[in-house]
Design a protein around this motif. Structure first.
Motif, PDB file in Angstrom:
ATOM      1  N   GLN A  99       6.733   0.621  13.306  1.00 35.68           N
ATOM      2  CA  GLN A  99       7.332   0.894  11.996  1.00 35.68           C
ATOM      3  C   GLN A  99       7.908  -0.390  11.379  1.00 35.68           C
ATOM      4  N   GLN A 108      -0.714  -3.128  -1.675  1.00 34.37           N
ATOM      5  CA  GLN A 108      -0.722  -2.272  -2.865  1.00 34.37           C
ATOM      6  C   GLN A 108       0.557  -2.404  -3.676  1.00 34.37           C
ATOM      7  N   ASP A 172       0.033  14.820  11.494  1.00 36.08           N
ATOM      8  CA  ASP A 172      -0.302  13.596  10.753  1.00 36.08           C
ATOM      9  C   ASP A 172       0.324  12.373  11.423  1.00 36.08           C
ATOM     10  N   TYR A 173       1.590  12.536  11.815  1.00 33.00           N
ATOM     11  CA  TYR A 173       2.312  11.420  12.439  1.00 33.00           C
ATOM     12  C   TYR A 173       1.647  11.036  13.762  1.00 33.00           C
ATOM     13  N   THR A 180      -3.732   4.014  14.227  1.00 34.80           N
ATOM     14  CA  THR A 180      -3.156   2.671  14.133  1.00 34.80           C
ATOM     15  C   THR A 180      -3.350   1.921  15.447  1.00 34.80           C
ATOM     16  N   PHE A 185      -3.252  -0.960  11.319  1.00 34.22           N
ATOM     17  CA  PHE A 185      -2.529  -0.092  10.384  1.00 34.22           C
ATOM     18  C   PHE A 185      -3.469   0.685   9.459  1.00 34.22           C
ATOM     19  N   THR A 186      -3.237   1.995   9.448  1.00 34.22           N
ATOM     20  CA  THR A 186      -4.063   2.886   8.635  1.00 34.22           C
ATOM     21  C   THR A 186      -3.153   3.816   7.837  1.00 34.22           C
ATOM     22  N   THR A 188      -3.231   7.840   5.867  1.00 36.15           N
ATOM     23  CA  THR A 188      -3.967   9.100   5.729  1.00 36.15           C
ATOM     24  C   THR A 188      -4.654   9.136   4.361  1.00 36.15           C
ATOM     25  N   ALA A 189      -5.980   9.276   4.363  1.00 37.29           N
ATOM     26  CA  ALA A 189      -6.681   9.485   3.083  1.00 37.29           C
ATOM     27  C   ALA A 189      -6.742  10.985   2.811  1.00 37.29           C
ATOM     28  N   TYR A 190      -7.068  11.753   3.853  1.00 35.79           N
ATOM     29  CA  TYR A 190      -6.933  13.214   3.730  1.00 35.79           C
ATOM     30  C   TYR A 190      -6.656  13.821   5.086  1.00 35.79           C
ATOM     31  N   ARG A 217     -13.775   0.587   8.016  1.00 33.87           N
ATOM     32  CA  ARG A 217     -12.317   0.800   7.941  1.00 33.87           C
ATOM     33  C   ARG A 217     -11.929   2.273   8.039  1.00 33.87           C
ATOM     34  N   LYS A 218     -12.901   3.131   8.186  1.00 29.78           N
ATOM     35  CA  LYS A 218     -12.593   4.574   8.163  1.00 29.78           C
ATOM     36  C   LYS A 218     -12.536   5.161   9.578  1.00 29.78           C
ATOM     37  N   LEU A 240      -9.147  11.933   7.680  1.00 24.63           N
ATOM     38  CA  LEU A 240      -9.665  10.565   7.527  1.00 24.63           C
ATOM     39  C   LEU A 240      -8.491   9.627   7.326  1.00 24.63           C
ATOM     40  N   VAL A 242      -7.663   5.493   6.655  1.00 25.11           N
ATOM     41  CA  VAL A 242      -8.335   4.267   6.209  1.00 25.11           C
ATOM     42  C   VAL A 242      -7.465   3.074   6.584  1.00 25.11           C
ATOM     43  N   LYS A 248      -7.207  -7.452   0.402  1.00 22.63           N
ATOM     44  CA  LYS A 248      -7.452  -6.971  -0.970  1.00 22.63           C
ATOM     45  C   LYS A 248      -6.122  -6.750  -1.705  1.00 22.63           C
TER      46      LYS A 248
HETATM   47  C1  LIG Z   1       1.217   2.125   7.483  1.00 21.79           C
HETATM   48  C2  LIG Z   1       0.863   3.018   8.640  1.00 21.79           C
HETATM   49  C3  LIG Z   1       1.829   2.841   9.768  1.00 21.79           C
HETATM   50  C4  LIG Z   1       1.505   3.659  10.990  1.00 21.79           C
HETATM   51  C5  LIG Z   1       2.426   3.132  12.114  1.00 21.79           C
HETATM   52  C6  LIG Z   1       2.847   4.223  12.947  1.00 21.79           C
HETATM   53  C7  LIG Z   1       4.317   4.337  13.124  1.00 21.79           C
HETATM   54  C8  LIG Z   1       5.228   3.950  12.056  1.00 21.79           C
HETATM   55  C9  LIG Z   1       5.110   4.605  10.682  1.00 21.79           C
HETATM   56  C10 LIG Z   1       4.988   6.061  10.637  1.00 21.79           C
HETATM   57  C11 LIG Z   1       4.245   6.393   9.419  1.00 21.79           C
HETATM   58  C12 LIG Z   1       3.692   7.758   9.507  1.00 21.79           C
HETATM   59  C13 LIG Z   1       2.747   7.871   8.430  1.00 21.79           C
HETATM   60  C14 LIG Z   1       1.993   9.135   8.468  1.00 21.79           C
HETATM   61  C15 LIG Z   1       0.775   8.958   7.686  1.00 21.79           C
HETATM   62  C16 LIG Z   1       1.044   9.064   6.128  1.00 21.79           C
HETATM   63  O1  LIG Z   1       1.810   9.916   5.807  1.00 21.79           O
HETATM   64  S1  LIG Z   1       0.393   7.945   5.136  1.00 21.79           S
HETATM   65  C17 LIG Z   1       0.997   8.536   3.558  1.00 21.79           C
HETATM   66  C18 LIG Z   1       0.027   9.431   2.865  1.00 21.79           C
HETATM   67  N1  LIG Z   1      -1.139   8.666   2.458  1.00 21.79           N
HETATM   68  C19 LIG Z   1      -1.095   7.859   1.377  1.00 21.79           C
HETATM   69  O2  LIG Z   1      -0.121   7.750   0.674  1.00 21.79           O
HETATM   70  C20 LIG Z   1      -2.354   7.103   1.102  1.00 21.79           C
HETATM   71  C21 LIG Z   1      -2.609   6.970  -0.389  1.00 21.79           C
HETATM   72  N2  LIG Z   1      -3.967   6.407  -0.557  1.00 21.79           N
HETATM   73  C22 LIG Z   1      -4.144   5.090  -0.542  1.00 21.79           C
HETATM   74  O3  LIG Z   1      -3.208   4.295  -0.501  1.00 21.79           O
HETATM   75  C23 LIG Z   1      -5.562   4.618  -0.578  1.00 21.79           C
HETATM   76  O4  LIG Z   1      -6.388   5.565  -1.180  1.00 21.79           O
HETATM   77  C24 LIG Z   1      -6.111   4.325   0.850  1.00 21.79           C
HETATM   78  C25 LIG Z   1      -6.143   5.597   1.740  1.00 21.79           C
HETATM   79  C26 LIG Z   1      -5.244   3.254   1.552  1.00 21.79           C
HETATM   80  C27 LIG Z   1      -7.537   3.820   0.744  1.00 21.79           C
HETATM   81  O5  LIG Z   1      -7.560   2.841  -0.278  1.00 21.79           O
HETATM   82  P1  LIG Z   1      -8.369   1.474  -0.136  1.00 21.79           P
HETATM   83  O6  LIG Z   1      -7.856   0.689   1.029  1.00 21.79           O
HETATM   84  O7  LIG Z   1      -8.388   0.822  -1.448  1.00 21.79           O
HETATM   85  O8  LIG Z   1      -9.801   1.969   0.325  1.00 21.79           O
HETATM   86  P2  LIG Z   1     -11.032   2.376  -0.619  1.00 21.79           P
HETATM   87  O9  LIG Z   1     -11.819   1.143  -0.832  1.00 21.79           O
HETATM   88  O10 LIG Z   1     -10.625   3.228  -1.775  1.00 21.79           O
HETATM   89  O11 LIG Z   1     -11.800   3.358   0.409  1.00 21.79           O
HETATM   90  C28 LIG Z   1     -12.302   2.887   1.634  1.00 21.79           C
HETATM   91  C29 LIG Z   1     -13.313   3.912   2.113  1.00 21.79           C
HETATM   92  O12 LIG Z   1     -12.622   5.141   2.373  1.00 21.79           O
HETATM   93  C30 LIG Z   1     -13.160   6.209   1.573  1.00 21.79           C
HETATM   94  N3  LIG Z   1     -12.071   7.077   1.142  1.00 21.79           N
HETATM   95  C31 LIG Z   1     -10.849   6.697   0.698  1.00 21.79           C
HETATM   96  N4  LIG Z   1     -10.119   7.780   0.405  1.00 21.79           N
HETATM   97  C32 LIG Z   1     -10.884   8.847   0.684  1.00 21.79           C
HETATM   98  C33 LIG Z   1     -10.703  10.254   0.610  1.00 21.79           C
HETATM   99  N5  LIG Z   1      -9.546  10.785   0.216  1.00 21.79           N
HETATM  100  N6  LIG Z   1     -11.707  11.050   0.987  1.00 21.79           N
HETATM  101  C34 LIG Z   1     -12.881  10.552   1.420  1.00 21.79           C
HETATM  102  N7  LIG Z   1     -13.129   9.227   1.533  1.00 21.79           N
HETATM  103  C35 LIG Z   1     -12.147   8.403   1.164  1.00 21.79           C
HETATM  104  C36 LIG Z   1     -13.817   5.508   0.403  1.00 21.79           C
HETATM  105  O13 LIG Z   1     -14.835   6.298  -0.169  1.00 21.79           O
HETATM  106  C37 LIG Z   1     -14.355   4.252   1.058  1.00 21.79           C
HETATM  107  O14 LIG Z   1     -15.526   4.604   1.769  1.00 21.79           O
HETATM  108  P3  LIG Z   1     -16.793   3.563   1.843  1.00 21.79           P
HETATM  109  O15 LIG Z   1     -17.216   3.346   0.424  1.00 21.79           O
HETATM  110  O16 LIG Z   1     -16.262   2.309   2.477  1.00 21.79           O
HETATM  111  O17 LIG Z   1     -17.812   4.273   2.685  1.00 21.79           O
END
Ligand SMILES: CCCCCCCCCCCCCCCC(=O)SCCNC(=O)CCNC(=O)[C@H](O)C(C)(C)COP(=O)(O)OP(=O)(O)OC[C@H]1O[C@@H](n2cnc3c(N)ncnc32)[C@H](O)[C@@H]1OP(=O)(O)O
Length: 251
Positions: A99, A108, A172-173, A180, A185-186, A188-190, A217-218, A240, A242, A248
């Motif tokens: 974290q 971003q 999800d967590y 990760t 680091f990833t 959740t996309a869905y 990256r997926k 999924l 990412v 970028k």
């Molecule tokens: C930071 C993490 C720390 C983790 C450490 C752990 C411990 C400590 C922290 C705890 C943490 C807990 C965390 C919990 C997990 C959240 O809760 S995460 C929060 C909820 N999620 C979000 O807010 C994510 C919001 N979305 C985004 O920011 C962006 O859409 C993403 C997911 C980062 C992807 O964006 P991007 O990097 O610009 O990627 P992009 O080029 O759009 O897509 C890449 C590929 O994925 C595909 N894709 C992207 N989105 C989708 C989708 N929804 N459906 C289908 N395909 C998709 C694209 O089509 C593309 O495919 P290809 O063309 O390469 O075949």
């Protein structure tokens, strides 16, 4: 004239109805707050100390008095599995380190967080036994994670049952840590979850998460939530994640 009077009466009846409804709703809220305050577990009076910060030294993943026999039993079973090195216990320190590293990332247009700016992750912001009690175990070779989870009374949805949002939060967590640890680091996309049976508050469930496929990256993952005796399947999810494209986003 009569039309005007009727319209005025209709408007004022509507006004009194709305006011009555508002007062009833306020009274219900006050009653609820009163009831909660009478509950010795209600932490509202004590929110300050309840907040856990990044710097916390305590390992909240270890057994505490709120853990049921089932949770303790499973925890010790998994600790035994760790002895041959196939499974590893994920300590609170490891999660906090992840974290902390995540908080230093710049992506971003989100500015890196200052040290101690935010409390710990959502799942750790509850007092002992009231929210998320869990321990996680990771199997690197099989790309699997197991989370032993006991949900407390503040996670209630329907009376006596865990809220679906709390269930998916824990799923999800868990798999976010798995993805990760697998590719870095990833996010959740869905996550697509199916709730098959309700989970009683305080019962112990086992969340199994696994990596199904990685495409650049997926990371595609699937997960299930079972009862401790494995007889009941509560939920299933596919998701999924990412990998963060830091290059970028830094531009
Ligand atoms: C930071 C993490 C720390 C983790 C450490 C752990 C411990 C400590 C922290 C705890 C943490 C807990 C965390 C919990 C997990 C959240 O809760 S995460 C929060 C909820 N999620 C979000 O807010 C994510 C919001 N979305 C985004 O920011 C962006 O859409 C993403 C997911 C980062 C992807 O964006 P991007 O990097 O610009 O990627 P992009 O080029 O759009 O897509 C890449 C590929 O994925 C595909 N894709 C992207 N989105 C989708 C989708 N929804 N459906 C289908 N395909 C998709 C694209 O089509 C593309 O495919 P290809 O063309 O390469 O075949």
């Amino acid at each position: 004239m009569r039309e005007g009077l009727r319209a005025t009466l209709a408007v004022s009846a509507g006004f009194w109805c709305a006011l009555g409804e508002m007062l009833r709703s306020c009274a219900a809220r006050l009653r609820m707050l009163g009831a909660l305050r009478k509950d010795e577990h209600w932490p509202a009076r004590n929110l300050g100390p309840a907040l856990r910060w990044f710097s916390s030294e305590k390992d909240f993943c270890l057994p505490n008095p709120s853990w049921s026999e089932d949770l303790r039993h499973l925890f010790h079973q998994f600790m035994k599995k760790c002895e041959d090195g196939s499974w590893t216990y994920i300590s609170e320190k490891e999660m906090l380190d992840l974290q902390k590293k995540a908080s230093e990332l710049s992506f971003q247009n989100v500015k890196p967080m200052k040290k101690k700016q935010f409390p710990s992750t959502l799942t750790r912001n509850f007092q002992e036994g009231l929210g998320f009690e869990y321990a996680m175990f990771y199997n690197k070779d099989e790309r699997r994670i197991v989370c032993l989870f006991q949900g407390g009374p503040l996670l209630q949805g329907f009376p006596g049952l865990l809220h679906g949002g709390a269930i998916v939060t824990m799923v999800d967590y868990s798999i976010s840590i798995l993805s990760t640890k697998t590719i870095g680091f990833t996010m959740t996309a869905y996550i697509n979850i199916t709730y098959k049976r309700p989970i009683p508050i305080g019962s112990v469930v086992v969340i199994n998460g696994q990596v199904d496929k990685i495409e650049e990256r997926k990371v595609f993952l699937s997960s299930s939530v079972h009862s401790a005796d494995e007889k009941t399947l509560y939920s299933e999810a596919t998701s999924l994640f990412v990998q963060l494209n830091l290059e970028k986003s830094e531009t």
